[in-house]
Design an enzyme around this catalytic site. Structure first.
Site, PDB file in Angstrom:
ATOM      1  N   ARG A   1      32.215  17.295  29.019  1.00 12.12           N
ATOM      2  CA  ARG A   1      32.229  18.029  30.306  1.00 12.12           C
ATOM      3  C   ARG A   1      33.010  17.262  31.366  1.00 12.12           C
ATOM      4  O   ARG A   1      33.491  17.833  32.334  1.00 12.12           O
ATOM      5  CB  ARG A   1      30.806  18.353  30.769  1.00 12.12           C
ATOM      6  CG  ARG A   1      30.765  19.125  32.089  1.00 12.12           C
ATOM      7  CD  ARG A   1      29.501  19.960  32.312  1.00 12.12           C
ATOM      8  NE  ARG A   1      28.292  19.313  31.879  1.00 12.12           N
ATOM      9  CZ  ARG A   1      27.669  18.314  32.502  1.00 12.12           C
ATOM     10  NH1 ARG A   1      28.170  17.845  33.633  1.00 12.12           N
ATOM     11  NH2 ARG A   1      26.577  17.775  32.007  1.00 12.12           N
TER      12      ARG A   1
ATOM     13  N   TYR B   1      41.876  39.932  42.816  1.00 19.38           N
ATOM     14  CA  TYR B   1      41.202  40.274  41.571  1.00 19.38           C
ATOM     15  C   TYR B   1      39.762  40.709  41.870  1.00 19.38           C
ATOM     16  O   TYR B   1      39.085  40.088  42.696  1.00 19.38           O
ATOM     17  CB  TYR B   1      41.235  39.049  40.650  1.00 19.38           C
ATOM     18  CG  TYR B   1      40.736  39.313  39.262  1.00 19.38           C
ATOM     19  CD1 TYR B   1      41.467  40.104  38.387  1.00 19.38           C
ATOM     20  CD2 TYR B   1      39.536  38.785  38.825  1.00 19.38           C
ATOM     21  CE1 TYR B   1      41.009  40.353  37.105  1.00 19.38           C
ATOM     22  CE2 TYR B   1      39.068  39.026  37.547  1.00 19.38           C
ATOM     23  CZ  TYR B   1      39.812  39.818  36.695  1.00 19.38           C
ATOM     24  OH  TYR B   1      39.346  40.062  35.437  1.00 19.38           O
TER      25      TYR B   1
ATOM     26  N   ASP C   1      46.701  32.456  43.375  1.00 18.96           N
ATOM     27  CA  ASP C   1      46.413  32.889  42.005  1.00 18.96           C
ATOM     28  C   ASP C   1      47.748  33.357  41.429  1.00 18.96           C
ATOM     29  O   ASP C   1      48.277  34.406  41.806  1.00 18.96           O
ATOM     30  CB  ASP C   1      45.373  34.021  42.031  1.00 18.96           C
ATOM     31  CG  ASP C   1      45.041  34.545  40.627  1.00 18.96           C
ATOM     32  OD1 ASP C   1      45.859  34.365  39.701  1.00 18.96           O
ATOM     33  OD2 ASP C   1      43.974  35.165  40.479  1.00 18.96           O
TER      34      ASP C   1
ATOM     35  N   LYS D   1      45.805  35.133  30.189  1.00 15.44           N
ATOM     36  CA  LYS D   1      46.908  36.087  30.252  1.00 15.44           C
ATOM     37  C   LYS D   1      48.194  35.453  29.690  1.00 15.44           C
ATOM     38  O   LYS D   1      48.208  35.065  28.535  1.00 15.44           O
ATOM     39  CB  LYS D   1      47.060  36.572  31.694  1.00 15.44           C
ATOM     40  CG  LYS D   1      45.708  36.917  32.384  1.00 15.44           C
ATOM     41  CD  LYS D   1      45.021  38.136  31.817  1.00 15.44           C
ATOM     42  CE  LYS D   1      43.580  38.327  32.294  1.00 15.44           C
ATOM     43  NZ  LYS D   1      43.359  38.363  33.726  1.00 15.44           N
TER      44      LYS D   1
END
Ligand SMILES: *Cc1c(COP(=O)(O)O)cnc(C)c1O
Length: 404
Positions: free
Chosen positions: A59, A112, A184, A209
């Site tokens: 992590r 978004y 973004d 994407k």
């Protein structure tokens, strides 16, 4: 090789990986491990104290994920990058990092849907307010800044209407007020637009994407221009909120990323051909594509984007029924949200990605019931066009039959 000497096409293949440190493995190995063992108790203590470099727990960092992070930092002109388990995990990390109770976030007119949802939660719980405004001129951006504004958060082109945000103007206004700029950059990918190079503070991607490009990973990347700040983010918001990317997803992303430039060239070339085809269809009322001369911000597109990208939206004659009929008449083109995959995808924003937006706001944003969004894939353009042609013919015939 010096950072500045490696072009993006080379960096996506080589940057951040030294095979000599990995048993000469040509491909980046997959370190599918949750934790790392220390030779001695003292070594563990030193690593935790930050006195020596080395892995601790995945992590906090993983060698496979680090290669992806270094590569992304490089191709987005940043000094550091963090990989997350989804695009939304990177959005939430940066918004949590930049805001405190009662601050204000200024957003582009479209963002978004889930980013909007997150901002609504933050408003309800912490009084962090937001406004969505057009960002074409410096004046309109300036007018929307409040004393409590801490960051400007934008997407450009805006989904699905391809309206652009004037990045240069945003950055100028933000610098005047000493506030941060987050972009973004999912729709463009680093191949078409590099906001950090223009002076933005943070760039993020839904790596799901174009970066991955193969429709088999959900992931996010946050890149920052300040390496120390990104390290601080790694050891605070990322570590403690915990939305990290898995080593396997990073490994798949490293594979996908290697062909980003090759894929983007094909997406764009295919989009150009589909654009020409759509322009000749009498059933198409309006087309939304940044590098189309009829786009109201064509000049701005040429200034801030290298090319037009792989997404085309278009409006059909009629309403929702006609749009859905058209989608159902397609066979090669798949009905799906997401974008940037090898497969050409079509979706109906009014009933899918933007269904949660109230109709009046949708109309104000230019999202009509007959608007469709295509994510142009990598198939032969002739086949994509043949599928569209067949759908136009089928739906036209049906309309004619109904007339009789
Ligand atoms: C898909 C997408 C996101 C969210 O990314 P996930 O990987 O689905 O969490 C954020 N912004 C844009 C522009 C997107 O297209």
């Amino acid at each position: 090789m010096e950072k500045s000497k490696m072009s993006m096409e080379t960096a996506v293949i080589h940057r951040g990986y030294d095979s000599a440190k990995h048993h000469d493995s040509l491909a980046t190995p997959l370190y599918q491990t949750s934790t790392f063992s220390f030779a001695t108790a003292e070594e563990g203590e030193d690593r935790f104290a930050g006195n020596t470099e080395g892995n601790i727990y995945s992590r906090l960092g993983n060698p496979t994920v680090r290669v992806l992070e270094e590569r992304m930092a490089d191709i987005e002109y940043g000094e550091g990058a963090l990989a997350f388990g989804s695009g939304m995990a990177s959005v939430s990390a940066i918004l949590i990092y930049l805001t405190k109770a009662n601050d204000h976030v200024l957003c582009s007119r479209g963002i978004y849907g889930c980013t909007f949802g997150l901002l609504e939660i933050m408003e309800e719980k912490y009084g962090i307010t937001h406004d969505l405004v057009s960002m074409v001129t410096e004046e309109e951006i300036e007018a929307a800044i409040k004393p409590e504004t801490v960051c400007i958060y934008v997407e450009t082109p805006i989904n699905p209407t391809m309206e652009l945000v004037n990045l240069e103007a945003v950055i100028k206004v933000a610098n005047r007020h000493g506030i941060r700029v987050v972009v973004d950059n999912t729709f463009c990918s680093p191949y078409l637009q590099n906001p950090l190079k223009m002076g933005a503070d943070f760039v993020l991607h839904s790596a799901t994407k174009y970066l991955n490009g193969h429709g088999d990973v959900i992931g996010g990347i946050l890149v920052g221009k300040d390496g120390q700040e990104m390290q601080h983010l790694r050891m605070t918001v990322q570590k403690d909120v915990g939305g990290i990317m898995s080593p396997f997803d990073a490994w798949l992303l490293l594979r996908g990323l290697k062909t980003l430039h090759v894929r983007m060239d094909r997406h764009i070339a295919n989009a150009g051909k589909v654009l020409q085809f759509l322009q000749q269809q009498p059933e198409v009322k309006k087309i939304f594509y940044p590098m189309d001369a009829s786009h109201p911000q064509y000049d701005l597109a040429q200034k801030q984007m290298a090319k037009g990208g792989g997404l085309i939206s278009f409006e059909l004659e009629g309403g929702k029924q006609e749009a859905q009929k058209f989608m159902n008449a397609l066979s090669l083109i798949k009905i799906a949200v997401s974008l940037g995959d090898a497969e050409t995808l079509i979706q109906h924003p009014a009933s899918m990605t933007h269904a949660v937006v109230p109709e009046a706001s949708r109309n104000a944003m230019g999202i009509s019931d007959s608007l469709l969004r295509l994510s142009i894939g990598l198939e032969a353009s002739d086949d994509i066009i043949a599928d569209l042609t067949a759908a136009f013919e089928k739906t036209a015939t049906k309309a004619k039959l109904q007339e009789i």
